[in-house]
Motif scaffolding. Structure first.
Motif, PDB file in Angstrom:
ATOM      1  N   THR A 138      39.434  40.791  24.088  1.00 17.60           N
ATOM      2  CA  THR A 138      40.450  39.841  24.541  1.00 17.60           C
ATOM      3  C   THR A 138      40.272  39.417  25.999  1.00 17.60           C
ATOM      4  O   THR A 138      40.882  38.445  26.437  1.00 17.60           O
ATOM      5  CB  THR A 138      41.856  40.438  24.370  1.00 17.60           C
ATOM      6  N   GLY A 139      39.435  40.104  26.757  1.00  9.54           N
ATOM      7  CA  GLY A 139      39.214  39.732  28.154  1.00  9.54           C
ATOM      8  C   GLY A 139      38.525  40.842  28.910  1.00  9.54           C
ATOM      9  O   GLY A 139      38.197  41.897  28.354  1.00  9.54           O
ATOM     10  N   GLY A 140      38.314  40.619  30.201  1.00 18.25           N
ATOM     11  CA  GLY A 140      37.679  41.662  30.987  1.00 18.25           C
ATOM     12  C   GLY A 140      37.396  41.220  32.412  1.00 18.25           C
ATOM     13  O   GLY A 140      37.589  40.056  32.781  1.00 18.25           O
ATOM     14  N   HIS A 141      36.944  42.192  33.205  1.00 15.74           N
ATOM     15  CA  HIS A 141      36.653  41.910  34.618  1.00 15.74           C
ATOM     16  C   HIS A 141      35.551  42.838  35.108  1.00 15.74           C
ATOM     17  O   HIS A 141      35.524  44.028  34.766  1.00 15.74           O
ATOM     18  CB  HIS A 141      37.899  42.108  35.476  1.00 15.74           C
ATOM     19  N   ASP A 205      31.560  34.768  42.648  1.00 17.77           N
ATOM     20  CA  ASP A 205      32.750  34.839  41.797  1.00 17.77           C
ATOM     21  C   ASP A 205      32.461  34.004  40.554  1.00 17.77           C
ATOM     22  O   ASP A 205      32.265  32.786  40.647  1.00 17.77           O
ATOM     23  CB  ASP A 205      33.978  34.298  42.529  1.00 17.77           C
ATOM     24  N   LEU A 206      32.437  34.662  39.395  1.00 16.35           N
ATOM     25  CA  LEU A 206      32.030  34.017  38.151  1.00 16.35           C
ATOM     26  C   LEU A 206      33.137  34.109  37.114  1.00 16.35           C
ATOM     27  O   LEU A 206      33.925  35.060  37.098  1.00 16.35           O
ATOM     28  CB  LEU A 206      30.769  34.678  37.582  1.00 16.35           C
ATOM     29  N   VAL A 207      33.147  33.123  36.239  1.00 16.63           N
ATOM     30  CA  VAL A 207      34.008  33.169  35.060  1.00 16.63           C
ATOM     31  C   VAL A 207      33.126  32.944  33.844  1.00 16.63           C
ATOM     32  O   VAL A 207      32.391  31.945  33.766  1.00 16.63           O
ATOM     33  CB  VAL A 207      35.120  32.104  35.117  1.00 16.63           C
ATOM     34  N   PHE A 208      33.194  33.888  32.902  1.00 18.46           N
ATOM     35  CA  PHE A 208      32.448  33.792  31.651  1.00 18.46           C
ATOM     36  C   PHE A 208      33.409  33.438  30.521  1.00 18.46           C
ATOM     37  O   PHE A 208      34.530  33.950  30.453  1.00 18.46           O
ATOM     38  CB  PHE A 208      31.768  35.123  31.308  1.00 18.46           C
ATOM     39  N   ILE A 216      36.046  36.495  30.766  1.00 20.94           N
ATOM     40  CA  ILE A 216      35.673  37.663  31.560  1.00 20.94           C
ATOM     41  C   ILE A 216      35.270  37.176  32.942  1.00 20.94           C
ATOM     42  O   ILE A 216      34.456  36.254  33.070  1.00 20.94           O
ATOM     43  CB  ILE A 216      34.542  38.461  30.900  1.00 20.94           C
ATOM     44  N   THR A 217      35.852  37.758  33.968  1.00 21.06           N
ATOM     45  CA  THR A 217      35.580  37.352  35.339  1.00 21.06           C
ATOM     46  C   THR A 217      34.706  38.392  36.026  1.00 21.06           C
ATOM     47  O   THR A 217      34.631  39.552  35.607  1.00 21.06           O
ATOM     48  CB  THR A 217      36.891  37.180  36.127  1.00 21.06           C
ATOM     49  N   LYS A 235      38.966  44.507  27.868  1.00 20.88           N
ATOM     50  CA  LYS A 235      40.216  44.628  27.126  1.00 20.88           C
ATOM     51  C   LYS A 235      39.983  44.245  25.667  1.00 20.88           C
ATOM     52  O   LYS A 235      39.281  43.280  25.369  1.00 20.88           O
ATOM     53  CB  LYS A 235      41.279  43.719  27.743  1.00 20.88           C
ATOM     54  N   THR A 236      40.602  45.007  24.769  1.00 18.74           N
ATOM     55  CA  THR A 236      40.518  44.722  23.340  1.00 18.74           C
ATOM     56  C   THR A 236      41.908  44.835  22.723  1.00 18.74           C
ATOM     57  O   THR A 236      42.860  45.291  23.375  1.00 18.74           O
ATOM     58  CB  THR A 236      39.572  45.709  22.614  1.00 18.74           C
ATOM     59  N   GLU A 237      42.010  44.464  21.467  1.00 15.85           N
ATOM     60  CA  GLU A 237      43.279  44.587  20.766  1.00 15.85           C
ATOM     61  C   GLU A 237      43.654  46.049  20.522  1.00 15.85           C
ATOM     62  O   GLU A 237      44.813  46.355  20.217  1.00 15.85           O
ATOM     63  CB  GLU A 237      43.216  43.830  19.430  1.00 15.85           C
TER      64      GLU A 237
END
Length: 310
Positions: A138-141, A205-208, A216-217, A235-237
């Motif tokens: 669901t996302g990440g950093h 500074d990147l955004v994927f 994911i940043t 992050k996952t469900e």
């Protein structure tokens, strides 16, 4: 057990600290020679040039190339043409085109080409990859910050075109990311900070972007004066995974998990030995492609000049 005689080309800090001990710890490799114009290793035959080595030592079947990426293509091309197996330190080349050409050359010559990503062999990486394999991301950093004066003192090549600047270490984070995620990403935005007196960035500074709106940043910075932070949060469900210390350990929802791995460079040489025994190659250029895309899409910001002795 057959023993592969191997030479190291480029006897710098990474070769002395990592490659040489990893080779010495194995029974299936023998460090038979080095190639270094500035001195080799005590007790080991040294050659000033690769051409000298190739002429003098036909019994050496593999060469580990640990010098900076800019001269690596010509050296690898020569070694492959001479029928030698080649290991490439990260990144596998200065450009993606170079890497693709080396893959084709190795295939045509029937030799093994191994583009290594040492961080993928950190103790916790395989466990995190396995855990994430069946989860919905669901996302990440990514947080990849260190003091360049501490970790790369006096290394002027990193600031030159092709040296990649902060991506010289930031690409380690991308090598882990592409290894552990069950989905593909693309660079969506990129902001690169260039010191006014340098040709490579000191921060990124990147955004994927991934499937289904996944973002994911990444925050990479070589100006970090505190203890280095090499971290990735995914992050996952089903929960949040965090890789710490460059992949050496991990947590799940804040709880420390078991991490068992070979160690980074022991893992690199175990993989090389496996490839040699199978007559196969392994060159994953996805981390380098992400870096190339970051440069293509970059908004450039000029920041204070950088001086090694500041």
């Amino acid at each position: 057990m057959s023993v592969t005689k191997i030479a190291i080309m480029g006897v710098g800090k990474i070769a002395r600290d990592q490659h040489i001990p990893a080779i010495a710890a194995r029974d299936d490799f023998e460090l038979a020679a080095t190639v270094s114009g500035s001195g080799g290793v005590d007790g080991i035959e040294n050659h000033d040039t690769l051409a000298d080595l190739l002429d003098a030592r036909p019994d050496i079947s593999a060469i580990a190339m640990t010098m900076p990426p800019m001269p690596r293509f010509d050296a690898a091309r020569r070694a492959i043409a001479a029928g030698r197996h080649v290991m490439l330190e990260k990144p596998p080349g200065a450009t993606t085109s170079e890497v693709r050409q080396l893959i084709d050359m190795a295939r045509a010559a029937g030799v093994t080409l191994h583009g290594t990503w040492h961080s993928r062999h950190a103790d916790a990486v395989a466990s995190v990859r396995q855990w994430l394999a069946t989860r919905t991301i669901t996302g990440g950093h990514i947080l990849w910050k260190e003091n360049v004066r501490e970790w790369h003192p006096g290394q002027q090549w990193i600031w030159q075109p092709g040296g990649m600047g902060v991506f010289d270490t930031g690409i380690n984070a991308l090598s882990i990311l592409t290894e552990i995620l069950p989905v593909d990403l693309r660079v969506r935005t990129s902001v690169l900070s260039f010191p006014a007196n340098r040709d490579a960035p000191i921060a990124a500074d990147l955004v994927f972007a991934g499937p289904d709106g996944v973002t994911i940043t990444a925050d990479m910075d070589w100006r970090y004066a505190d203890t280095a932070r090499w971290e990735q949060t995914i992050k996952t469900e089903d929960g949040t995974v965090k890789l710490l210390e460059g992949g050496a350990r991990w947590t799940l929802d804040g709880v420390k998990q078991k991490a068992e791995g070979p160690g980074e460079y022991p893992g690199v040489y175990a993989r090389f030995a496996e490839l040699l025994s199978r007559g196969e190659s392994d060159v994953d250029d996805r981390p380098l492609r992400h870096v190339a895309d970051a440069f293509l899409l970059a908004k450039h910001i000029s920041v204070d000049p950088f001086h090694d002795d500041a």
